[in-house]
Design a protein around this motif. Sequence first.
Motif, mmCIF file in Angstrom:
data_model
loop_
_atom_site.group_PDB
_atom_site.id
_atom_site.type_symbol
_atom_site.label_atom_id
_atom_site.label_comp_id
_atom_site.label_asym_id
_atom_site.label_seq_id
_atom_site.Cartn_x
_atom_site.Cartn_y
_atom_site.Cartn_z
ATOM 1 N N THR A 1 11.083 -35.679 -16.731
ATOM 2 C CA THR A 1 12.093 -36.746 -16.754
ATOM 3 C C THR A 1 11.682 -37.809 -17.770
ATOM 4 O OG1 THR A 1 10.989 -37.810 -14.869
ATOM 5 C CG2 THR A 1 12.893 -36.417 -14.372
ATOM 6 N N ASP B 1 10.618 -42.888 -17.040
ATOM 7 C CA ASP B 1 9.871 -43.380 -15.871
ATOM 8 C C ASP B 1 8.765 -44.339 -16.289
ATOM 9 O OD1 ASP B 1 11.355 -41.708 -14.211
ATOM 10 O OD2 ASP B 1 9.966 -40.040 -14.481
ATOM 11 N N PRO C 1 17.393 -35.959 -18.529
ATOM 12 C CA PRO C 1 16.883 -35.908 -17.146
ATOM 13 C C PRO C 1 16.219 -37.222 -16.743
ATOM 14 C CG PRO C 1 15.429 -34.708 -18.630
ATOM 15 C CD PRO C 1 16.611 -35.112 -19.453
ATOM 16 N N ILE C 2 16.709 -37.788 -15.651
ATOM 17 C CA ILE C 2 16.239 -39.092 -15.156
ATOM 18 C C ILE C 2 15.810 -38.890 -13.702
ATOM 19 C CG2 ILE C 2 17.005 -41.460 -14.645
ATOM 20 C CD1 ILE C 2 17.219 -41.061 -17.575
ATOM 21 N N SER C 3 14.664 -39.406 -13.318
ATOM 22 C CA SER C 3 14.181 -39.256 -11.940
ATOM 23 C C SER C 3 15.077 -40.039 -10.981
ATOM 24 C CB SER C 3 12.750 -39.786 -11.832
ATOM 25 O OG SER C 3 12.751 -41.183 -12.033
#
Length: 336
Positions: free
Chosen positions: A168, A171, A248-250
Amino acid sequence: MTDKIGEFDLIRRYFAPLSKGEKGAFNLTDDAAVLGAPSGEKIVVTTDSLIEGIHFFNDDPADLVAAKLLAVNLSDLASMAATPAYYTLSLALPIKWEESKRNNWLEKFSNGLSEYQKKFKVTLVGGDTVAISGPLVLTITAFGLVRENAALRRNGAAVGDTIWVTGTIGDSALGLLALQNQLDEIDADSSVFLVDRYRRPQPRIAIGQRLHGNASAAIDVSDGLAADLAHMCRASGVGAEIDIAKIPISAAARTLTTASPELIEIAITGGDDYELLFTTDPGSSPAIESIEKVTHCTITEIGRIIEDPAIRFLDDNGENLALSNAGYNHFNIVYH
Ligand code: ADP
Ligand code: MG
Protein backbone atom coordinates in the motif's frame (compact mmCIF):
# COMPACT_ATOMS: atom_id res chain seq x y z
CA MET A 1 37.81 6.77 16.58
CA THR A 2 40.38 8.75 18.50
CA ASP A 3 40.21 6.17 21.31
CA LYS A 4 41.22 3.03 19.43
CA ILE A 5 40.69 0.65 22.35
CA GLY A 6 37.16 1.97 22.65
CA GLU A 7 36.53 1.39 18.98
CA PHE A 8 37.72 -2.22 18.96
CA ASP A 9 35.76 -2.93 22.10
CA LEU A 10 32.59 -1.59 20.53
CA ILE A 11 33.06 -3.64 17.41
CA ARG A 12 33.75 -6.84 19.35
CA ARG A 13 30.79 -6.31 21.65
CA TYR A 14 28.07 -5.01 19.36
CA PHE A 15 29.00 -5.83 15.80
CA ALA A 16 31.20 -8.95 15.62
CA PRO A 17 28.21 -11.14 16.64
CA LEU A 18 26.37 -9.87 13.55
CA SER A 19 29.12 -11.25 11.28
CA LYS A 20 28.67 -14.82 12.51
CA GLY A 21 27.73 -17.11 9.67
CA GLU A 22 30.15 -15.54 7.19
CA LYS A 23 33.65 -16.98 7.70
CA GLY A 24 35.13 -14.47 5.27
CA ALA A 25 34.25 -11.63 7.66
CA PHE A 26 36.93 -13.00 10.05
CA ASN A 27 34.82 -12.00 13.03
CA LEU A 28 35.53 -8.35 12.03
CA THR A 29 39.14 -8.70 13.20
CA ASP A 30 41.04 -8.27 9.93
CA ASP A 31 41.48 -5.32 7.57
CA ALA A 32 38.81 -6.45 5.13
CA ALA A 33 36.41 -9.27 4.34
CA VAL A 34 37.01 -11.88 1.62
CA LEU A 35 33.76 -12.92 -0.03
CA GLY A 36 32.68 -15.15 -2.87
CA ALA A 37 29.97 -15.03 -5.50
CA PRO A 38 28.60 -18.24 -7.06
CA SER A 39 29.60 -18.60 -10.71
CA GLY A 40 27.06 -17.12 -13.09
CA GLU A 41 26.00 -14.51 -10.55
CA LYS A 42 26.78 -10.82 -10.39
CA ILE A 43 27.21 -8.63 -7.32
CA VAL A 44 24.69 -5.79 -6.92
CA VAL A 45 25.92 -2.94 -4.70
CA THR A 46 24.00 -0.07 -3.14
CA THR A 47 24.61 2.41 -0.34
CA ASP A 48 22.39 4.72 1.69
CA SER A 49 22.94 6.97 4.70
CA LEU A 50 20.61 8.15 7.42
CA ILE A 51 21.50 11.39 9.20
CA GLU A 52 20.16 12.41 12.60
CA GLY A 53 17.90 15.45 12.32
CA ILE A 54 17.28 14.86 8.62
CA HIS A 55 16.20 11.23 8.20
CA PHE A 56 15.45 10.33 11.79
CA PHE A 57 14.81 12.08 15.08
CA ASN A 58 17.22 12.34 17.95
CA ASP A 59 14.85 10.42 20.25
CA ASP A 60 13.84 7.68 17.78
CA PRO A 61 14.39 4.22 19.25
CA ALA A 62 17.82 2.98 18.08
CA ASP A 63 16.55 -0.50 17.10
CA LEU A 64 14.03 1.10 14.75
CA VAL A 65 16.66 3.39 13.24
CA ALA A 66 18.73 0.25 12.57
CA ALA A 67 15.79 -1.55 11.00
CA LYS A 68 15.14 1.39 8.71
CA LEU A 69 18.80 1.81 7.77
CA LEU A 70 19.09 -1.80 6.68
CA ALA A 71 15.64 -1.85 5.08
CA VAL A 72 16.20 1.19 2.85
CA ASN A 73 19.32 -0.46 1.45
CA LEU A 74 17.67 -3.85 0.97
CA SER A 75 14.80 -2.17 -0.84
CA ASP A 76 17.27 -0.98 -3.50
CA LEU A 77 18.47 -4.57 -3.90
CA ALA A 78 14.84 -5.75 -4.19
CA SER A 79 14.16 -3.33 -7.03
CA MET A 80 17.14 -4.77 -8.92
CA ALA A 81 15.75 -8.33 -8.41
CA ALA A 82 18.79 -9.19 -6.27
CA THR A 83 19.06 -11.50 -3.27
CA PRO A 84 20.69 -9.76 -0.27
CA ALA A 85 23.94 -11.34 0.90
CA TYR A 86 26.21 -8.97 2.87
CA TYR A 87 26.45 -5.44 4.19
CA THR A 88 28.99 -3.08 5.70
CA LEU A 89 28.24 -0.42 8.30
CA SER A 90 29.85 3.00 8.76
CA LEU A 91 29.16 4.85 11.98
CA ALA A 92 30.02 8.50 12.64
CA LEU A 93 29.22 8.90 16.33
CA PRO A 94 28.92 12.33 18.00
CA ILE A 95 31.98 13.11 20.11
CA LYS A 96 29.73 14.71 22.72
CA TRP A 97 27.97 11.41 23.56
CA GLU A 98 28.68 10.12 27.05
CA GLU A 99 29.97 6.57 27.10
CA SER A 100 26.84 5.18 28.78
CA LYS A 101 24.54 6.84 26.26
CA ARG A 102 26.72 5.62 23.41
CA ASN A 103 26.76 2.03 24.68
CA ASN A 104 23.06 2.01 25.38
CA TRP A 105 22.30 3.33 21.91
CA LEU A 106 24.68 0.92 20.17
CA GLU A 107 23.26 -2.07 22.02
CA LYS A 108 19.72 -1.27 20.91
CA PHE A 109 20.94 -0.41 17.43
CA SER A 110 22.75 -3.75 17.04
CA ASN A 111 19.65 -5.59 18.29
CA GLY A 112 17.60 -3.89 15.56
CA LEU A 113 20.19 -4.86 12.94
CA SER A 114 20.19 -8.42 14.24
CA GLU A 115 16.43 -8.75 13.87
CA TYR A 116 16.36 -7.36 10.34
CA GLN A 117 19.41 -9.24 9.11
CA LYS A 118 17.84 -12.54 10.24
CA LYS A 119 14.59 -11.66 8.58
CA PHE A 120 16.23 -10.81 5.27
CA LYS A 121 19.14 -13.28 5.44
CA VAL A 122 22.02 -10.85 5.17
CA THR A 123 25.27 -10.71 7.18
CA LEU A 124 27.46 -7.86 8.42
CA VAL A 125 30.98 -8.21 6.98
CA GLY A 126 32.77 -4.98 7.90
CA GLY A 127 32.57 -1.27 8.41
CA ASP A 128 34.15 1.78 9.93
CA THR A 129 33.66 3.67 13.18
CA VAL A 130 34.64 7.30 13.68
CA ALA A 131 33.77 10.11 16.07
CA ILE A 132 32.66 13.47 14.66
CA SER A 133 31.60 16.82 16.04
CA GLY A 134 28.41 16.75 13.95
CA PRO A 135 25.26 14.65 14.28
CA LEU A 136 25.02 10.87 14.13
CA VAL A 137 25.57 9.63 10.56
CA LEU A 138 24.81 6.01 9.68
CA THR A 139 25.74 4.40 6.37
CA ILE A 140 25.15 0.90 5.10
CA THR A 141 26.50 -0.54 1.88
CA ALA A 142 24.56 -3.64 0.90
CA PHE A 143 25.70 -6.37 -1.47
CA GLY A 144 23.27 -8.68 -3.25
CA LEU A 145 23.53 -11.42 -5.84
CA VAL A 146 21.68 -11.74 -9.09
CA ARG A 147 21.99 -14.16 -12.01
CA GLU A 148 23.85 -12.75 -14.97
CA ASN A 149 21.53 -10.52 -17.06
CA ALA A 150 18.69 -10.91 -14.55
CA ALA A 151 19.03 -7.53 -12.82
CA LEU A 152 16.00 -5.28 -13.30
CA ARG A 153 16.57 -1.75 -14.51
CA ARG A 154 14.55 1.45 -14.52
CA ASN A 155 14.87 1.92 -18.24
CA GLY A 156 12.83 -0.91 -19.79
CA ALA A 157 9.25 0.42 -19.60
CA ALA A 158 7.56 0.35 -23.03
CA VAL A 159 4.47 2.13 -24.36
CA GLY A 160 1.37 0.04 -23.54
CA ASP A 161 2.98 -1.67 -20.52
CA THR A 162 0.94 -2.09 -17.35
CA ILE A 163 2.13 -0.31 -14.17
CA TRP A 164 1.98 -2.21 -10.86
CA VAL A 165 2.79 -1.40 -7.25
CA THR A 166 3.27 -3.71 -4.24
CA GLY A 167 1.64 -3.33 -0.82
CA THR A 168 0.00 0.00 0.00
CA ILE A 169 1.08 3.57 -0.74
CA GLY A 170 1.17 6.57 1.59
CA ASP A 171 1.17 4.85 4.99
CA SER A 172 4.64 6.03 5.79
CA ALA A 173 4.06 9.69 4.92
CA LEU A 174 0.85 9.65 6.99
CA GLY A 175 2.69 7.81 9.79
CA LEU A 176 5.23 10.64 9.90
CA LEU A 177 2.39 13.19 10.17
CA ALA A 178 0.88 11.10 12.97
CA LEU A 179 4.23 11.07 14.80
CA GLN A 180 4.37 14.85 14.49
CA ASN A 181 0.80 15.14 15.89
CA GLN A 182 -0.40 16.70 12.67
CA LEU A 183 -3.41 14.40 12.21
CA ASP A 184 -6.12 15.54 14.65
CA GLU A 185 -8.77 12.94 13.96
CA ILE A 186 -6.63 9.81 13.90
CA ASP A 187 -7.58 6.86 16.15
CA ALA A 188 -4.93 5.06 18.22
CA ASP A 189 -4.89 1.81 16.21
CA SER A 190 -4.47 3.62 12.89
CA SER A 191 -1.70 5.72 14.36
CA VAL A 192 0.20 2.64 15.58
CA PHE A 193 -0.18 0.96 12.19
CA LEU A 194 0.95 3.99 10.16
CA VAL A 195 3.87 4.84 12.44
CA ASP A 196 5.04 1.23 12.20
CA ARG A 197 4.90 1.46 8.41
CA TYR A 198 7.08 4.58 8.63
CA ARG A 199 9.59 3.11 11.04
CA ARG A 200 9.81 -0.51 9.95
CA PRO A 201 9.79 -0.70 6.15
CA GLN A 202 9.49 -4.21 4.71
CA PRO A 203 11.69 -4.39 1.62
CA ARG A 204 9.94 -6.48 -1.04
CA ILE A 205 12.82 -8.88 -1.60
CA ALA A 206 10.66 -11.94 -2.29
CA ILE A 207 8.74 -10.08 -4.97
CA GLY A 208 11.82 -8.51 -6.56
CA GLN A 209 13.44 -11.94 -6.90
CA ARG A 210 10.44 -13.17 -8.88
CA LEU A 211 10.14 -10.21 -11.24
CA HIS A 212 12.91 -11.24 -13.62
CA GLY A 213 11.25 -12.51 -16.78
CA ASN A 214 8.02 -10.71 -15.88
CA ALA A 215 8.89 -7.03 -15.37
CA SER A 216 10.18 -4.68 -18.05
CA ALA A 217 11.33 -2.01 -15.55
CA ALA A 218 11.35 -1.57 -11.76
CA ILE A 219 12.18 0.99 -9.07
CA ASP A 220 11.59 1.08 -5.33
CA VAL A 221 9.35 3.83 -3.99
CA SER A 222 11.52 5.86 -1.65
CA ASP A 223 10.98 9.47 -2.81
CA GLY A 224 7.22 9.00 -3.25
CA LEU A 225 5.08 7.30 -5.90
CA ALA A 226 4.91 10.40 -8.13
CA ALA A 227 8.65 11.12 -8.03
CA ASP A 228 9.79 7.52 -8.48
CA LEU A 229 7.33 6.92 -11.30
CA ALA A 230 8.82 10.01 -12.96
CA HIS A 231 12.34 8.61 -12.43
CA MET A 232 11.39 5.31 -14.07
CA CYS A 233 9.60 7.01 -16.96
CA ARG A 234 12.49 9.41 -17.59
CA ALA A 235 14.95 6.51 -17.69
CA SER A 236 12.66 4.66 -20.11
CA GLY A 237 11.85 7.69 -22.30
CA VAL A 238 8.07 7.29 -21.79
CA GLY A 239 5.18 8.75 -19.77
CA ALA A 240 2.50 7.28 -17.52
CA GLU A 241 -1.18 7.51 -16.64
CA ILE A 242 -2.22 6.44 -13.14
CA ASP A 243 -5.84 5.91 -12.08
CA ILE A 244 -5.91 7.45 -8.60
CA ALA A 245 -8.80 5.22 -7.52
CA LYS A 246 -6.68 2.12 -8.19
CA ILE A 247 -3.75 3.17 -5.99
CA PRO A 248 -3.72 0.66 -3.09
CA ILE A 249 -4.39 2.44 0.21
CA SER A 250 -4.50 0.71 3.62
CA ALA A 251 -7.66 0.79 5.72
CA ALA A 252 -6.00 3.22 8.15
CA ALA A 253 -4.94 5.56 5.35
CA ARG A 254 -8.34 5.23 3.68
CA THR A 255 -10.12 6.46 6.82
CA LEU A 256 -7.91 9.55 6.78
CA THR A 257 -8.18 10.29 3.07
CA THR A 258 -11.97 9.85 3.18
CA ALA A 259 -12.23 12.43 5.96
CA SER A 260 -9.63 14.77 4.41
CA PRO A 261 -9.39 14.18 0.64
CA GLU A 262 -6.38 16.49 0.34
CA LEU A 263 -4.32 13.82 2.16
CA ILE A 264 -4.40 11.69 -0.99
CA GLU A 265 -1.80 14.05 -2.40
CA ILE A 266 0.43 13.38 0.61
CA ALA A 267 0.02 9.65 -0.01
CA ILE A 268 1.06 10.02 -3.65
CA THR A 269 3.98 12.38 -3.11
CA GLY A 270 5.20 11.50 0.40
CA GLY A 271 8.21 9.20 0.49
CA ASP A 272 9.47 6.23 2.47
CA ASP A 273 7.03 3.61 1.17
CA TYR A 274 9.75 1.14 0.16
CA GLU A 275 7.29 -0.65 -2.07
CA LEU A 276 8.20 -1.79 -5.58
CA LEU A 277 6.85 0.01 -8.64
CA PHE A 278 7.25 -1.94 -11.88
CA THR A 279 5.94 -2.45 -15.38
CA THR A 280 5.03 -5.56 -17.36
CA ASP A 281 3.62 -6.19 -20.78
CA PRO A 282 -0.18 -6.09 -20.67
CA GLY A 283 -0.62 -9.88 -20.73
CA SER A 284 1.24 -10.54 -17.48
CA SER A 285 -1.63 -10.52 -14.96
CA PRO A 286 -1.59 -14.31 -14.35
CA ALA A 287 2.15 -14.27 -13.61
CA ILE A 288 1.76 -11.34 -11.22
CA GLU A 289 -1.16 -13.04 -9.50
CA SER A 290 0.93 -16.12 -8.86
CA ILE A 291 3.74 -13.96 -7.39
CA GLU A 292 1.13 -12.36 -5.12
CA LYS A 293 0.03 -15.77 -3.92
CA VAL A 294 3.48 -17.11 -3.05
CA THR A 295 4.71 -13.89 -1.44
CA HIS A 296 1.47 -13.07 0.46
CA CYS A 297 1.74 -9.44 -0.56
CA THR A 298 -0.79 -7.61 -2.69
CA ILE A 299 0.36 -6.31 -6.06
CA THR A 300 -1.99 -3.84 -7.72
CA GLU A 301 -2.34 -2.62 -11.30
CA ILE A 302 -2.52 1.19 -11.14
CA GLY A 303 -2.05 2.45 -14.70
CA ARG A 304 -0.27 2.24 -18.03
CA ILE A 305 2.77 3.53 -19.87
CA ILE A 306 2.06 6.15 -22.57
CA GLU A 307 4.18 7.69 -25.29
CA ASP A 308 3.71 11.32 -24.21
CA PRO A 309 6.51 11.85 -21.66
CA ALA A 310 4.17 13.20 -18.96
CA ILE A 311 3.01 11.77 -15.65
CA ARG A 312 -0.76 12.01 -15.14
CA PHE A 313 -2.71 11.10 -12.01
CA LEU A 314 -6.31 10.76 -13.20
CA ASP A 315 -9.40 11.07 -10.99
CA ASP A 316 -12.70 9.24 -11.61
CA ASN A 317 -13.66 11.82 -14.26
CA GLY A 318 -10.38 11.42 -16.10
CA GLU A 319 -9.18 14.81 -14.82
CA ASN A 320 -5.47 15.22 -14.14
CA LEU A 321 -4.68 15.94 -10.47
CA ALA A 322 -2.14 18.77 -10.37
CA LEU A 323 0.42 17.87 -7.71
CA SER A 324 1.91 20.78 -5.80
CA ASN A 325 4.90 18.78 -4.58
CA ALA A 326 6.39 16.09 -6.80
CA GLY A 327 8.31 14.28 -4.07
CA TYR A 328 11.29 14.44 -1.81
CA ASN A 329 14.48 15.83 -3.26
CA HIS A 330 17.45 16.86 -1.13
CA PHE A 331 18.39 19.61 -3.54
CA ASN A 332 14.95 21.22 -3.40
CA ILE A 333 14.26 20.77 0.27
CA VAL A 334 17.50 21.42 2.05
CA TYR A 335 17.64 20.38 5.71
CA HIS A 336 13.90 20.41 6.25
P1 ADP B 1 41.48 -0.22 9.64
O1 ADP B 1 42.01 0.90 10.47
O2 ADP B 1 42.47 -1.27 9.30
O3 ADP B 1 40.64 0.23 8.50
P2 ADP B 1 39.29 -0.41 11.38
O4 ADP B 1 39.76 -0.07 12.74
O5 ADP B 1 38.58 0.63 10.59
O6 ADP B 1 40.51 -1.00 10.60
O7 ADP B 1 38.35 -1.69 11.44
C1 ADP B 1 38.79 -2.91 11.99
C2 ADP B 1 37.82 -3.99 11.60
O8 ADP B 1 36.55 -3.72 12.19
C3 ADP B 1 37.59 -4.12 10.10
O9 ADP B 1 37.39 -5.49 9.81
C4 ADP B 1 36.30 -3.34 9.88
O10 ADP B 1 35.60 -3.85 8.77
C5 ADP B 1 35.56 -3.60 11.19
N1 ADP B 1 34.65 -2.51 11.57
C6 ADP B 1 34.97 -1.25 11.99
N2 ADP B 1 33.87 -0.54 12.30
C7 ADP B 1 32.81 -1.36 12.06
C8 ADP B 1 31.40 -1.22 12.17
N3 ADP B 1 30.82 -0.07 12.55
N4 ADP B 1 30.65 -2.29 11.83
C9 ADP B 1 31.22 -3.42 11.40
N5 ADP B 1 32.51 -3.63 11.31
C10 ADP B 1 33.32 -2.61 11.61
MG1 MG C 1 38.87 1.18 8.46
